[in-house]
Design an enzyme around this catalytic site. Structure first.
Site, PDB file in Angstrom:
ATOM      1  N   HIS A 181       0.804  -1.219   0.000  1.00 22.91           N
ATOM      2  CA  HIS A 181       0.000   0.000   0.000  1.00 22.91           C
ATOM      3  C   HIS A 181       0.839   1.272   0.000  1.00 22.91           C
ATOM      4  O   HIS A 181       0.312   2.371  -0.099  1.00 22.91           O
ATOM      5  CB  HIS A 181      -0.960   0.018   1.197  1.00 22.91           C
ATOM      6  CG  HIS A 181      -2.226  -0.742   0.942  1.00 22.91           C
ATOM      7  ND1 HIS A 181      -3.415  -0.146   0.605  1.00 22.91           N
ATOM      8  CD2 HIS A 181      -2.463  -2.080   0.938  1.00 22.91           C
ATOM      9  CE1 HIS A 181      -4.345  -1.067   0.428  1.00 22.91           C
ATOM     10  NE2 HIS A 181      -3.793  -2.250   0.617  1.00 22.91           N
TER      11      HIS A 181
ATOM     12  N   HIS B 120       7.023  -7.594   3.959  1.00 19.47           N
ATOM     13  CA  HIS B 120       5.596  -7.342   4.064  1.00 19.47           C
ATOM     14  C   HIS B 120       4.717  -8.499   3.580  1.00 19.47           C
ATOM     15  O   HIS B 120       3.809  -8.932   4.273  1.00 19.47           O
ATOM     16  CB  HIS B 120       5.210  -6.081   3.295  1.00 19.47           C
ATOM     17  CG  HIS B 120       3.739  -5.804   3.338  1.00 19.47           C
ATOM     18  ND1 HIS B 120       3.105  -5.351   4.478  1.00 19.47           N
ATOM     19  CD2 HIS B 120       2.761  -5.960   2.427  1.00 19.47           C
ATOM     20  CE1 HIS B 120       1.812  -5.231   4.247  1.00 19.47           C
ATOM     21  NE2 HIS B 120       1.568  -5.581   3.004  1.00 19.47           N
TER      22      HIS B 120
ATOM     23  N   ASP C  46      -8.413  13.012 -12.717  1.00 21.76           N
ATOM     24  CA  ASP C  46      -8.208  14.282 -12.042  1.00 21.76           C
ATOM     25  C   ASP C  46      -6.764  14.389 -11.581  1.00 21.76           C
ATOM     26  O   ASP C  46      -6.467  14.405 -10.406  1.00 21.76           O
ATOM     27  CB  ASP C  46      -9.167  14.358 -10.847  1.00 21.76           C
ATOM     28  CG  ASP C  46      -8.969  15.637 -10.056  1.00 21.76           C
ATOM     29  OD1 ASP C  46      -9.202  15.591  -8.826  1.00 21.76           O
ATOM     30  OD2 ASP C  46      -8.575  16.651 -10.651  1.00 21.76           O
TER      31      ASP C  46
ATOM     32  N   HIS D 166     -19.198  20.045 -14.851  1.00 19.16           N
ATOM     33  CA  HIS D 166     -18.123  19.359 -14.157  1.00 19.16           C
ATOM     34  C   HIS D 166     -18.682  18.460 -13.076  1.00 19.16           C
ATOM     35  O   HIS D 166     -19.688  18.780 -12.456  1.00 19.16           O
ATOM     36  CB  HIS D 166     -17.160  20.357 -13.506  1.00 19.16           C
ATOM     37  CG  HIS D 166     -16.158  20.900 -14.467  1.00 19.16           C
ATOM     38  ND1 HIS D 166     -16.422  21.955 -15.283  1.00 19.16           N
ATOM     39  CD2 HIS D 166     -14.905  20.500 -14.757  1.00 19.16           C
ATOM     40  CE1 HIS D 166     -15.373  22.200 -16.032  1.00 19.16           C
ATOM     41  NE2 HIS D 166     -14.437  21.336 -15.747  1.00 19.16           N
TER      42      HIS D 166
END
Lengths: 83, 807
Positions: free
Chosen positions: B241, B292, B719, B765
């Site tokens: 992660h 991990h 984005d 938007h």
């Protein structure tokens, strides 16, 4: 696990029969069993509990102040949790 | 026993017999109760885990989707190029590099009104302690200090080796903690219970510090602070992660942007570097290996130690740093392609690892569509397309190395044939995608496959290096011998006891400590106690779902495990009140099986169970149409009814969760007459629970639901400047491509409607957070209170979410 549950031994036991079983162990009809009595019955009779099982049952069933098990309440409580 | 007459004797005997029977009956009842409790716990756990893994598979599918775009999509027009660039390119202007190089945090002013913690460098132990205390009091660290700390952390990490070494000679006790996943309470408790880090008290944190929980950034700040203060004793390993692509999906990106807004972008950017620079493993006394995920049958510690984990990708003149190597790199593939010779193009790789189980048996179904093999795009472990076509004989080695590409695929008996088939179907599908997306058709040339040039190899991590890293970050142990691809996660492998044994022998190790998997007790031994899984995020799935644990190693290297489980009272503890620390605030059990018979446990199980069932019902709803089709198959006579075993079969074939549906049925279904189920009304009731948007039709909502984490991830990728908005057009284009790739049947009109309805304030938007908020509200309204509070239908015939006496 499914098999085990389906075995006859583990068929659901109706509340009232369970209650009567406790009452057999409480012939004086006090409405409760003392801690010692419950331990004696559960670990010496029937298919005896292991030490661990006994502790587990006591932890839920016992009323710590009087050191007794009010079995009617205990049954009612367990039944709720089951559902 | 009584003495005297025989009647008394007989009477007494009868009494004894009755007592015996009564006791036996009570014991029988009790044992059944316990067995049932255990089964419910087990079921609940399976539900959570299978849903979690299904989510991870989604991630893989998403990657496959972007793979398509990346590898087969040659922009033919300005529009197309712009659209895709927006998605994939990281804008890197000269000014950016300038900013990054120097102190871009120094320009940030901290207002006088700021009451949070202030840091000065070099950090002192008191600062780190104060930071913990500040976060415990729910203060927030100002962006300037965050950036400053991250810069210092990066400077420190750069000089660390890939494999850290610790010795019990210097630190008598070493504490190893597993996944924290943004759960600050657990970290605070560990420091509380075990003591703060110090030269005498070494710590190793084994990855997955972020995502899912709500305090990921605070955890990072604390961990980096202690790392700077006690560099010899405080060690961090990278987890899967610690990766910005994963963060997009699992919440860390969102958390940072929400907490830091305008500065969030800078923070995320530097974090990408910092994550890449985290060491990969820790070795204690040359005997205990801590990493991990796990290992594979090809894990090569020497290679891992030697590889350049922050190898520069390309040396731009603009930026001396170039790009750093990460399992999910960030360089734009278009920039990559521009520099590669034109012949190197997408190739197809097949897994050559044996898969013991047939695909049908596996919990996570392979994505068996045309994604039989493809090179990983920029955000997958490999930052470029590699020539490793199975057609190329000399590429055999590389082909084998492609085993753990993030693409689950079934083994092809004949690589050549498969690649031909796949290529064909891939082209067809690509064509379809393009048409659906409104892009004009393009002739795709078949391009030959050359071998990698030397120059490239120097610039980038090799295939082998990449694979080694993925293996140690993503693999899971399994009970069976052998080593096979980890299709559930989409990366790394499943490794068996023999793999562990071989590795331990090869490097003269005693055992392995890893994390990566949530365990009910917070830890679990396997492989003959040679592998220890340690997981430190308690209540990971749900309050009460699991304990957390940490393990301590002394000079004898005997693991000593401490378990815990957080509750709300944790934050009340202060560091100074350690002495008064009360057992009531924290359930602490030391290496013992906890008491199951207690009422508290039963209630806990009920609560967690209810939550799992809610999640499951939601999943069922999300697949309503598929379920309907499946049910109809079982109902050839069109009675509207199916048997309960048919129900179970149908549900499993759609959801692929591998759950004991028959056992779960009473909680999910109210069976009607004679063990038959009216499936249509059952599905309708599921829908009624979820329906709240008047604008969006049920089927659309269902589709959105099913794909909402994919949607969120897509949003965040589009984005790229983290503004929180994407244009309607971008959304529509992406959704079109995505839904056609995923075989989601949606008409053009529907997509337009969908996009328009998501644009709440009609300004062209889409506000990502608003959109997701809508889902959250639906979820919340369902999960508030008990299951019984779920919106119920007034239809008296059936009610999907009730069972008699549901609590």
């Amino acid at each position: 696990m499914t098999e085990v549950l389906l075995e006859r031994r583990y068929r659901p036991i109706p509340e009232d029969i369970l209650l009567r079983a406790f009452e057999v162990l409480d012939p004086a009809k006090r409405g409760f069993l003392s801690k010692e009595e419950l331990i004696k019955y559960m670990t010496e009779e029937g298919e005896p509990f292991s030490q661990e099982e006994m502790e587990e049952m006591l932890s839920a069933a016992i009323d710590p102040e009087s050191n007794t098990i009010h079995y009617k309440d205990y049954i009612a409580m367990m039944v709720i949790d089951e559902n | 026993m009584g003495s005297g007459s025989s009647t008394q004797h007989h009477f007494a005997f009868q009494n004894a017999e009755k007592a015996f029977k009564a006791a036996a009956l009570i014991q029988r009842w009790y044992r059944r109760y316990m067995a049932r409790l255990e089964m419910r716990r087990h079921c609940t756990w399976s539900i959570f885990q299978s849903i979690e893994y299904a989510g991870q598979q989604d991630q893989v599918k998403l990657h496959n989707f972007f793979s398509y775009l990346v590898d087969h999509f040659t922009p033919s027009s300005h529009n197309e190029r712009d659209f895709l660039n927006r998605m994939f390119t990281e804008e890197r202007s000269p000014q950016d590099s300038e900013m990054e190089k120097s102190s871009d945090y120094e320009s940030i002013e901290v207002p006088d009104s700021y009451t949070g913690p202030r840091l000065s460098f070099p950090l002192l132990p008191d600062h780190a302690t104060a930071l913990v205390e500040a976060f415990r009091l729910k203060q927030r660290l100002h962006a300037r200090y965050v950036l400053n700390l991250l810069h210092e952390a990066r400077r420190h990490l750069v000089q660390l080796p890939n494999i850290s070494r610790l010795s019990t000679c210097y630190s008598e006790e070493i504490t190893v903690c597993g996944d924290l996943h943004g759960q600050l309470d657990d970290l605070i408790f560990i420091f509380y219970k075990n003591g703060l880090p110090s030269p005498e008290r070494a710590y190793v944190f084994n990855g997955d510090f972020v995502d899912r929980g709500k305090d990921s950034i605070e955890i990072l700040m604390i961990l980096f602070a202690f790392m700077l203060v006690y560099p010899k004793e405080f060690h961090l390993n990278r987890g899967n992660h610690e990766d910005h692509m994963v963060n997009l999906r699992y919440g860390f990106t969102k958390e940072v942007m929400q907490k830091y807004k305008i500065h969030g972008k800078k923070i995320l950017k530097i974090l990408q570097d910092v994550f890449c620079l985290l060491p990969l493993a820790t070795l204690v006394d040359e005997k205990v290996l801590i990493l991990h995920g796990g290992v594979s049958d090809t894990t090569d510690l020497e290679l891992l130690a030697k590889l350049d984990r922050h190898k520069s990708h390309y040396h731009d003149s603009e930026s001396e740093r170039g790009t750093t190597f990460s399992p999910f790199g960030k360089k734009s593939i278009f920039q990559v392609r521009a520099r590669l010779p034109p012949q190197i193009v997408s190739t197809l790789r097949c897994k050559t690892r044996k898969e013991n189980k047939k695909p049908a048996e596996e919990k996570g179904k392979n994505n068996q569509m045309s994604s039989a093999g493809r090179p990983s795009p920029w955000f997958l472990p490999q930052s470029r397309s590699l020539p490793s076509s199975p057609l190329h004989p000399s590429a055999h080695k590389a082909a084998r190395a492609g085993r753990s590409s993030s693409v689950p695929c079934s083994v092809a008996p004949d690589p050549k044939e498969l690649s031909r088939q796949v290529r064909r179907s891939v082209d067809l599908e690509l064509e379809r995608c393009r048409q659906q997306a409104g892009f004009p058709a393009i002739e795709e040339k078949e391009e030959p496959v050359p071998s990698a040039s030397e120059a490239e190899e120097q610039l980038e991590p090799t295939q082998e290096e990449w694979r080694q890293v993925v293996d140690i970050l993503w693999s899971d142990p399994m009970a069976q011998e052998g080593c096979k691809a980890n299709t559930v996660r989409g990366g790394g492998c499943y490794f068996g006891p023999n793999v562990t044994e071989r590795l331990l022998q090869k490097y003269s190790l005693q055992f392995l400590i890893r994390s990566h998997e949530c365990k009910p007790e917070g830890y679990e031994f396997c492989h003959n106690r040679k592998v220890l899984t340690i997981f430190s995020a308690s209540n990971y799935y749900e309050v009460g779902s699991n304990r957390g644990a940490y393990v301590k190693l002394g000079p004898a290297l005997t693991p000593h495990i401490v378990q815990f489980q957080a509750n709300k009272a944790t934050h009340k503890l202060t560091m100074r009140q350690r002495q008064d620390f009360s057992m009531n605030d924290f359930q602490e059990k030391k290496n013992q099986n906890y008491s199951v018979g207690g009422r508290f446990e039963a209630q806990m199980i009920s609560r967690v169970e209810a939550s799992a069932l809610r999640a499951l019902r939601e999943k069922l709803f999300a697949h309503s149409s598929d379920l309907l089709i499946e049910f109809k198959k079982h109902d050839k006579d069109k009675t509207g009814l199916v048997t309960l075993s048919d129900w179970a079969a149908a549900v499993e074939s759609v959801l692929h969760l591998g759950l004991p549906w028959r056992m779960l049925r009473p909680q999910l279904v109210n069976s009607q007459t004679d063990n038959m189920l009216e499936y249509k009304s059952w599905l309708e009731n599921l829908a009624k629970e979820k329906l709240s948007h008047e604008n969006i039709q049920s089927s659309l909502l269902e589709t959105l639901y099913r794909n909402r984490s994919n949607l969120e991830t897509i949003f965040r990728i589009i984005d790229s400047d983290h503004s929180g908005f994407i244009s309607l057009d971008e959304f529509r284009q992406t959704w079109k491509l995505f839904s056609s790739h995923m075989n989601i049947d949606i008409t053009d009109d529907c997509i337009c409607d969908l996009a328009r309805s998501i644009d709440f304030n009609k300004d062209g938007h889409i506000d990502i957070n608003e959109f997701l908020e809508a889902f959250r509200l639906v979820e919340q309204s369902c999960s508030e209170g008990d299951a019984s509070d779920c919106p119920r239908t007034t239809n008296t015939n059936s009610s999907a979410c009730s069972s008699p006496g549901a609590h």
